[in-house]
Design a protein around this motif. Structure first.
Motif, PDB file in Angstrom:
ATOM      1  N   ASN A 325     -54.490 -42.963 -41.659  1.00  0.00           N
ATOM      2  CA  ASN A 325     -55.367 -42.833 -40.495  1.00  0.00           C
ATOM      3  C   ASN A 325     -54.573 -42.696 -39.205  1.00  0.00           C
ATOM      4  OD1 ASN A 325     -57.646 -43.169 -42.098  1.00  0.00           O
ATOM      5  ND2 ASN A 325     -57.631 -45.377 -41.849  1.00  0.00           N
ATOM      6  N   TRP A 326     -55.237 -42.078 -38.216  1.00  0.00           N
ATOM      7  CA  TRP A 326     -54.751 -42.036 -36.848  1.00  0.00           C
ATOM      8  C   TRP A 326     -53.430 -41.295 -36.703  1.00  0.00           C
ATOM      9  CZ3 TRP A 326     -59.125 -43.683 -35.155  1.00  0.00           C
ATOM     10  CH2 TRP A 326     -59.766 -44.768 -35.757  1.00  0.00           C
ATOM     11  N   VAL A 327     -52.891 -40.787 -37.791  1.00  0.00           N
ATOM     12  CA  VAL A 327     -51.618 -40.070 -37.736  1.00  0.00           C
ATOM     13  C   VAL A 327     -51.840 -38.675 -38.302  1.00  0.00           C
ATOM     14  CG1 VAL A 327     -49.203 -40.022 -38.440  1.00  0.00           C
ATOM     15  CG2 VAL A 327     -50.330 -42.216 -38.003  1.00  0.00           C
ATOM     16  N   LYS A 328     -51.731 -37.682 -37.432  1.00  0.00           N
ATOM     17  CA  LYS A 328     -51.976 -36.304 -37.847  1.00  0.00           C
ATOM     18  C   LYS A 328     -50.756 -35.709 -38.532  1.00  0.00           C
ATOM     19  CE  LYS A 328     -52.788 -33.326 -34.556  1.00  0.00           C
ATOM     20  NZ  LYS A 328     -53.502 -32.579 -33.499  1.00  0.00           N
ATOM     21  N   GLU A 329     -49.585 -36.046 -38.023  1.00  0.00           N
ATOM     22  CA  GLU A 329     -48.358 -35.498 -38.591  1.00  0.00           C
ATOM     23  C   GLU A 329     -47.245 -36.530 -38.496  1.00  0.00           C
ATOM     24  OE1 GLU A 329     -47.526 -31.023 -38.046  1.00  0.00           O
ATOM     25  OE2 GLU A 329     -48.556 -31.598 -36.207  1.00  0.00           O
ATOM     26  N   ILE A 330     -46.368 -36.488 -39.471  1.00  0.00           N
ATOM     27  CA  ILE A 330     -45.108 -37.230 -39.415  1.00  0.00           C
ATOM     28  C   ILE A 330     -44.005 -36.241 -39.771  1.00  0.00           C
ATOM     29  CG2 ILE A 330     -43.726 -39.119 -40.336  1.00  0.00           C
ATOM     30  CD1 ILE A 330     -46.285 -40.546 -41.105  1.00  0.00           C
ATOM     31  N   TYR A 331     -43.013 -36.139 -38.909  1.00  0.00           N
ATOM     32  CA  TYR A 331     -41.905 -35.213 -39.144  1.00  0.00           C
ATOM     33  C   TYR A 331     -40.593 -35.991 -39.046  1.00  0.00           C
ATOM     34  CZ  TYR A 331     -38.647 -31.355 -38.629  1.00  0.00           C
ATOM     35  OH  TYR A 331     -37.592 -30.502 -38.798  1.00  0.00           O
ATOM     36  N   ILE A 332     -39.745 -35.812 -40.040  1.00  0.00           N
ATOM     37  CA  ILE A 332     -38.478 -36.549 -40.097  1.00  0.00           C
ATOM     38  C   ILE A 332     -37.354 -35.560 -40.376  1.00  0.00           C
ATOM     39  CG2 ILE A 332     -37.143 -38.292 -41.353  1.00  0.00           C
ATOM     40  CD1 ILE A 332     -39.889 -39.523 -42.133  1.00  0.00           C
ATOM     41  N   GLU A 333     -36.264 -35.718 -39.664  1.00  0.00           N
ATOM     42  CA  GLU A 333     -35.063 -34.942 -39.975  1.00  0.00           C
ATOM     43  C   GLU A 333     -33.845 -35.845 -39.859  1.00  0.00           C
ATOM     44  OE1 GLU A 333     -34.220 -32.827 -35.636  1.00  0.00           O
ATOM     45  OE2 GLU A 333     -35.283 -31.695 -37.195  1.00  0.00           O
ATOM     46  N   GLN A 334     -32.954 -35.736 -40.832  1.00  0.00           N
ATOM     47  CA  GLN A 334     -31.718 -36.507 -40.830  1.00  0.00           C
ATOM     48  C   GLN A 334     -30.544 -35.563 -41.041  1.00  0.00           C
ATOM     49  OE1 GLN A 334     -31.865 -39.732 -43.687  1.00  0.00           O
ATOM     50  NE2 GLN A 334     -32.830 -41.081 -42.188  1.00  0.00           N
ATOM     51  N   GLU A 335     -29.471 -35.857 -40.306  1.00  0.00           N
ATOM     52  CA  GLU A 335     -28.252 -35.049 -40.406  1.00  0.00           C
ATOM     53  C   GLU A 335     -27.083 -35.966 -40.724  1.00  0.00           C
ATOM     54  OE1 GLU A 335     -25.403 -32.293 -37.510  1.00  0.00           O
ATOM     55  OE2 GLU A 335     -27.418 -32.883 -36.857  1.00  0.00           O
ATOM     56  N   PHE A 336     -26.293 -35.577 -41.711  1.00  0.00           N
ATOM     57  CA  PHE A 336     -25.160 -36.384 -42.150  1.00  0.00           C
ATOM     58  C   PHE A 336     -23.858 -35.660 -41.815  1.00  0.00           C
ATOM     59  CE2 PHE A 336     -28.771 -37.629 -44.578  1.00  0.00           C
ATOM     60  CZ  PHE A 336     -28.613 -38.976 -44.870  1.00  0.00           C
ATOM     61  N   GLU A 337     -22.838 -36.435 -41.464  1.00  0.00           N
ATOM     62  CA  GLU A 337     -21.532 -35.849 -41.183  1.00  0.00           C
ATOM     63  C   GLU A 337     -20.558 -36.219 -42.304  1.00  0.00           C
ATOM     64  OE1 GLU A 337     -19.623 -37.269 -37.701  1.00  0.00           O
ATOM     65  OE2 GLU A 337     -20.019 -39.391 -38.105  1.00  0.00           O
ATOM     66  N   VAL A 338     -19.563 -35.374 -42.493  1.00  0.00           N
ATOM     67  CA  VAL A 338     -18.588 -35.571 -43.562  1.00  0.00           C
ATOM     68  C   VAL A 338     -17.371 -36.291 -42.989  1.00  0.00           C
ATOM     69  CG1 VAL A 338     -17.225 -34.478 -45.360  1.00  0.00           C
ATOM     70  CG2 VAL A 338     -19.394 -33.457 -44.647  1.00  0.00           C
ATOM     71  N   VAL A 339     -17.026 -37.421 -43.596  1.00  0.00           N
ATOM     72  CA  VAL A 339     -15.868 -38.207 -43.171  1.00  0.00           C
ATOM     73  C   VAL A 339     -14.884 -38.281 -44.342  1.00  0.00           C
ATOM     74  CG1 VAL A 339     -15.075 -40.428 -42.283  1.00  0.00           C
ATOM     75  CG2 VAL A 339     -17.328 -39.546 -41.637  1.00  0.00           C
ATOM     76  N   ASN A 340     -13.618 -38.070 -44.062  1.00  0.00           N
ATOM     77  CA  ASN A 340     -12.572 -38.145 -45.093  1.00  0.00           C
ATOM     78  C   ASN A 340     -12.846 -37.214 -46.272  1.00  0.00           C
ATOM     79  OD1 ASN A 340     -11.332 -40.101 -43.523  1.00  0.00           O
ATOM     80  ND2 ASN A 340     -12.383 -41.785 -44.577  1.00  0.00           N
ATOM     81  N   ASP A 341     -13.454 -36.087 -45.984  1.00  0.00           N
ATOM     82  CA  ASP A 341     -13.634 -34.999 -46.939  1.00  0.00           C
ATOM     83  C   ASP A 341     -14.723 -35.260 -47.994  1.00  0.00           C
ATOM     84  OD1 ASP A 341     -12.805 -32.353 -47.760  1.00  0.00           O
ATOM     85  OD2 ASP A 341     -12.061 -33.315 -49.583  1.00  0.00           O
ATOM     86  N   SER A 342     -15.062 -36.528 -48.263  1.00  0.00           N
ATOM     87  CA  SER A 342     -16.011 -36.784 -49.345  1.00  0.00           C
ATOM     88  C   SER A 342     -17.078 -37.816 -48.992  1.00  0.00           C
ATOM     89  CB  SER A 342     -15.268 -37.248 -50.603  1.00  0.00           C
ATOM     90  OG  SER A 342     -14.563 -38.451 -50.337  1.00  0.00           O
ATOM     91  N   VAL A 343     -16.964 -38.452 -47.846  1.00  0.00           N
ATOM     92  CA  VAL A 343     -17.918 -39.485 -47.447  1.00  0.00           C
ATOM     93  C   VAL A 343     -18.940 -38.888 -46.492  1.00  0.00           C
ATOM     94  CG1 VAL A 343     -18.232 -41.729 -46.373  1.00  0.00           C
ATOM     95  CG2 VAL A 343     -16.185 -41.282 -47.741  1.00  0.00           C
ATOM     96  N   PHE A 344     -20.215 -38.937 -46.864  1.00  0.00           N
ATOM     97  CA  PHE A 344     -21.296 -38.423 -46.032  1.00  0.00           C
ATOM     98  C   PHE A 344     -22.004 -39.604 -45.370  1.00  0.00           C
ATOM     99  CE2 PHE A 344     -20.302 -34.922 -48.632  1.00  0.00           C
ATOM    100  CZ  PHE A 344     -20.879 -33.778 -48.111  1.00  0.00           C
ATOM    101  N   LEU A 345     -21.962 -39.667 -44.042  1.00  0.00           N
ATOM    102  CA  LEU A 345     -22.574 -40.764 -43.299  1.00  0.00           C
ATOM    103  C   LEU A 345     -23.654 -40.222 -42.374  1.00  0.00           C
ATOM    104  CD1 LEU A 345     -19.412 -42.814 -42.276  1.00  0.00           C
ATOM    105  CD2 LEU A 345     -20.958 -43.251 -44.193  1.00  0.00           C
TER     106      LEU A 345
END
Length: 834
Positions: A325-345
């Motif tokens: 109820n009361w919520v017409k839309e929910i939009y989510i976006e997440q962006e991850f960065e690569v650390v030390n070639d293999s770690v995604f944070l």
């Protein structure tokens, strides 16, 4: 010559600035429109993106889309499984209301890696999904024993879909200057007006070995309401933290199935549609959308690395058909960065909700936006266990008064011109009389009190009442209020019954003796009429009054009322967060409120051998444990943030015979446990258990009466099919189970799906006894009936009727042949449901 050179340099500089300005205009692309098939029917969940980029969206259930980028693009790609993809040339930087028609076919672009079938078998998207499940515990912060990072969070509320009619409405008359801050949403393309912004900076520490986390707030700032912790807490609670790798994501007290969930293949369609390098990492693009309408699911896409199977970025949008109820839309976006070639944070997390009264495309509402940025990660630096211990009642006021220079130097990203303008706009609005009146009205409805200087009148919702003894009842009261963090507070009320022609009163005071451990001294006195058979687990709340005592509409006679005169003093302390100890002394007298009810008992101290009034002194010791409870404020009274939490309450009482002519010596032990359980995608189960025993001889006024419910409304911890005083015990145990399916079943039934109804089922049971000694003491005329054989009742209900109403049907499971037994009842309740 020098003069002409200077002129030439200035012209060159101006030309350079003009070219930069022109480039900034050109380097922005906006498109909106609808995707249809050859029959002109909308195609929902089609993939729309700028060619050779990761910027794109999924069309909504009506086939519509809006896409915006700060870069310049010339080709828009539109595709959907089973249709021939189209490259649409963009002639202008801004193109609205375009129409794209897809034709059926098996011709797929080279980058598309699957055929048009969305099967669970032989689907490479599902194969990739399984590898995400295998590796998710090895991705992100989970792979380190300890972690820490800095966090910046920005929450903003905006009025959206602003048109000329809105700007000319009476609501904004005298406040037209606010529209100078209008902007256009990059997600929906709709106009919006920022009205509130809250920023916070904090340090986060975590330990995966002991499963602990601590967040230290370093700064907080908001527009117009800097000292209002209730607003800050409400804003933060709206947007709880979540982890996309979990099976279920909780928003607005509901569990949405994550697109990365192990159960996702049962509720989502997945398609592998693209692949490309992102930050020098080869990634796959998977589009997903719901298999059925009405469920708590998302639509969108995500990019996943081909070796670590960690998410690089993800977009999630709740469909309009979701049962919320009361919520017409929910939009989510997440962006991850690569650390030390293999770690995604996680680098950036953005969530936007469109709050509205209805879900029509043109309806106006309020955007709630939260943007969170993370940086400066450190790992495997162990902290002592004491470090994670929560402060019970500590606040650093400097956190809320940081300078503009501090924020300019420390916020992770600059505010836009419109966001900066919100601070100035709210400061100006607070000087406008009309705005102050609107704000005061909202404050009254939220708190229930009318503020007059340092004194509040109320609570206004307790003004009217009715019962058979008092007849129509009026109540008036108030409290001292210098601020939400007052170290002391006085409260009082007076009431008058037009049938018994008597005044009643209550007065209470409390003072915070020690802020650190919340050592509070409280005392008060009350003379009133009450239905004492309305609850099992009792407290000495001087100003409290149950709905059973004064409900305006009752299903049966509410005449077994007691006149109570109570005085009490107590001392409570909270040495550990959410663990409270209390000890107190009380003295009360109980007598029938009129001659149609009796509390009489046999007494050798009475000339007649019978007493009709109880005088009782009592000391008590209680422990109240509420893990994960969130509170607001640090004064003598705090507000609880509305979120489910466990509660364990234990109380021991000792009757003191002879103290102030007290009549009885006894011991009473009581236990209350409430446990909400989120059952994944199947809703929420509430479990309540109560148990108690009285040692010693006591009369009816001190017995444990199984609480009935003779109103037309649902009352927690009562039995819907029992009358007042139908069962009496001195030893009891109860169990209440109530499961909210949140529309899981009804959303799959055609014809009911669009009503967004929610099903509730429940069962309640009680077992108890009365000792022979207490039966022999009884002279009230009431036949003690105890549920030696457990009494039980069951119910089925429908919630979310018109978004605010719930109705339950309840059946008595046994004891059906008792006089005046209610074998079937219908009761309702009002509430604000998401």
């Amino acid at each position: 010559m020098k003069f002409f050179l200077q002129i030439a340099m200035k012209i060159k500089s101006l030309l350079f600035l003009f070219l930069l300005f022109s480039a900034s205009i050109i380097a922005q692309t906006k498109v909106s429109g609808i995707v249809v098939d050859e029959n002109n029917d909308p195609i929902p969940f089609a993939n729309v993106y700028f060619k050779n980029s990761t910027e794109g969206v999924i069309t909504n259930e009506n086939g519509r889309f809006y896409l915006e980028s700060q870069k310049s693009y010339g080709i828009l790609v539109v595709s959907f499984i089973g249709y021939t993809a189209q490259d649409v040339k963009l002639e202008k930087a801004v193109t609205y209301n375009m129409k794209v028609t897809l034709t059926e076919g098996e011709t797929l672009r080279e980058v598309v890696l699957v055929s048009g079938k969305l099967s669970k078998k032989n689907n490479p998207a599902i194969d990739i999904l399984r590898k995400i499940w295998e590796r998710k515990r090895k991705n992100g912060l989970r792979q380190f024993n300890q972690y820490q990072y800095d966090k910046y969070e920005k929450v903003e509320f905006d009025l959206n879909t602003i048109d000329s009619a809105t700007m000319k409405s009476r609501v904004f008359r005298g406040m037209e200057f606010v529209f100078e801050q209008m902007d256009t949403s990059a997600i929906t393309g709709k106009t919006y007006l920022p009205i509130f912004i809250n920023e916070s900076l904090s340090e986060v520490y975590g330990d995966n070995v002991s499963n602990r986390e601590k967040e230290i707030l370093k700064a907080n700032k908001n527009s117009g309401f800097s000292n209002n912790q209730q607003i800050i807490a409400f804003v933060k609670d709206l947007y709880a933290d979540y982890d996309i790798y979990n099976n279920y994501l909780k928003f607005f007290d509901k569990d949405f199935v994550s697109p990365l969930s192990r159960t996702g293949i049962h509720v989502y369609n997945y398609a592998l549609t693209d692949s490309m390098y992102i930050d020098n990492k080869w990634c796959y693009n998977i589009v997903y959308y719901p298999r059925r309408k009405g469920e708590l699911t998302f639509k969108g896409d995500f990019w996943v690395n081909d070796t670590t199977f960690a998410i690089k970025n993800i977009n999630m949008a709740v469909t309009k058909s979701a049962n919320i109820n009361w919520v017409k839309e929910i939009y989510i976006e997440q962006e991850f960065e690569v650390v030390n070639d293999s770690v995604f944070l996680l680098k950036r997390d953005h969530m936007m909700s469109d709050f509205a009264f209805n879900k029509k495309e043109e309806s106006q509402g309020v955007y709630g936006k939260r943007t969170t940025l993370f940086k400066n990660h450190k790992f495997n630096e162990e902290k002592p266990k004491e470090f994670y211990k929560e402060e019970v009642n500590f606040i650093d006021n400097e956190v809320y008064s940081r300078s503009d220079e501090y924020w300019h130097e420390n916020r992770f990203e600059n505010l836009s011109k419109d966001e900066l303008g919100v601070y100035k706009m709210l400061d100006t609005l607070k000087t406008v009389k009309k705005f102050k009146q609107m704000y005061d009205l909202v404050a009254i409805l939220g708190s229930g009190y009318i503020q007059k200087g340092n004194f509040d009148i109320g609570p206004i919702f307790s003004t009217f009442g009715y019962n058979e003894v008092e007849g129509f009842r009026l109540r008036a009261g108030g409290r001292t209020y210098f601020g939400q963090n007052d170290p002391w507070r006085l409260q009082f009320y007076t009431a008058y019954g037009f049938e018994d022609n008597q005044f009643k009163y209550g007065v209470s005071g409390k003072v915070l003796l020690n802020k650190r451990n919340r050592l509070i001294l409280e005392g008060g006195s009350r003379r009133d009429i009450e239905q004492i058979g309305a609850s099992l687990t009792t407290t000495n709340n001087v100003l409290g009054r149950s709905f059973a005592s004064n409900g305006l509409f009752m299903a049966g006679a509410n005449d077994n009322l007691t006149s109570i005169n109570l005085s009490m003093v107590s001392l409570n302390i909270e040495p550990i967060k959410n663990l409270t100890f209390e000890t107190g002394f009380s003295y009360r007298t109980l007598k029938p409120a009129w001659d149609k009810f009796s509390l009489a008992y046999f007494s050798p101290d009475s000339p007649t051998g019978i007493k009709s009034e109880v005088a009782q002194s009592e000391i008590n010791l209680s422990v109240d444990y509420t893990p994960r409870r969130k509170t607001v404020g640090y004064g003598v009274e705090r507000s609880i943030v509305d979120s489910p939490f466990t509660r364990i309450f234990v109380n021991y009482s000792q009757g003191l015979k002879g103290v102030f002519d007290s009549d009885f010596d006894y011991q009473k032990l009581q236990l209350y446990i409430k446990q909400p359980i989120l059952v994944g995608g199947f809703g929420r189960l509430n479990v309540i258990t109560e148990a108690g025993k009285t040692f010693g001889e006591v009369p009816l006024g001190l017995m444990s009466v199984v609480p009935g419910n003779q109103s037309y409304f649902l009352i927690e911890n009562t039995f819907n099919n029992l009358n007042f005083y139908e069962f009496v015990t001195d030893e009891y145990a109860t169990l209440q189970l109530e499961h909210h399916f949140l529309g899981r079943i009804l959303s799959r039934i055609p014809g009911l799906r669009d009503l967004n109804l929610r099903e509730i089922v429940g069962v309640k049971a009680v077992v108890g006894t009365v000792s022979d000694a207490n039966r022999a003491l009884n002279a009230s005329g009431l036949n003690y009936l105890s549920p030696d054989k457990p009494y039980w009742e069951y119910s089925a209900g429908i919630g979310n009727i018109f978004k605010v109403f719930r109705i339950d049907c309840s059946w008595r499971g046994n004891y059906r042949n008792l006089p005046d037994a209610n074998n079937f009842t219908i009761k309702g309740s009002f509430g604000f449901y998401f």
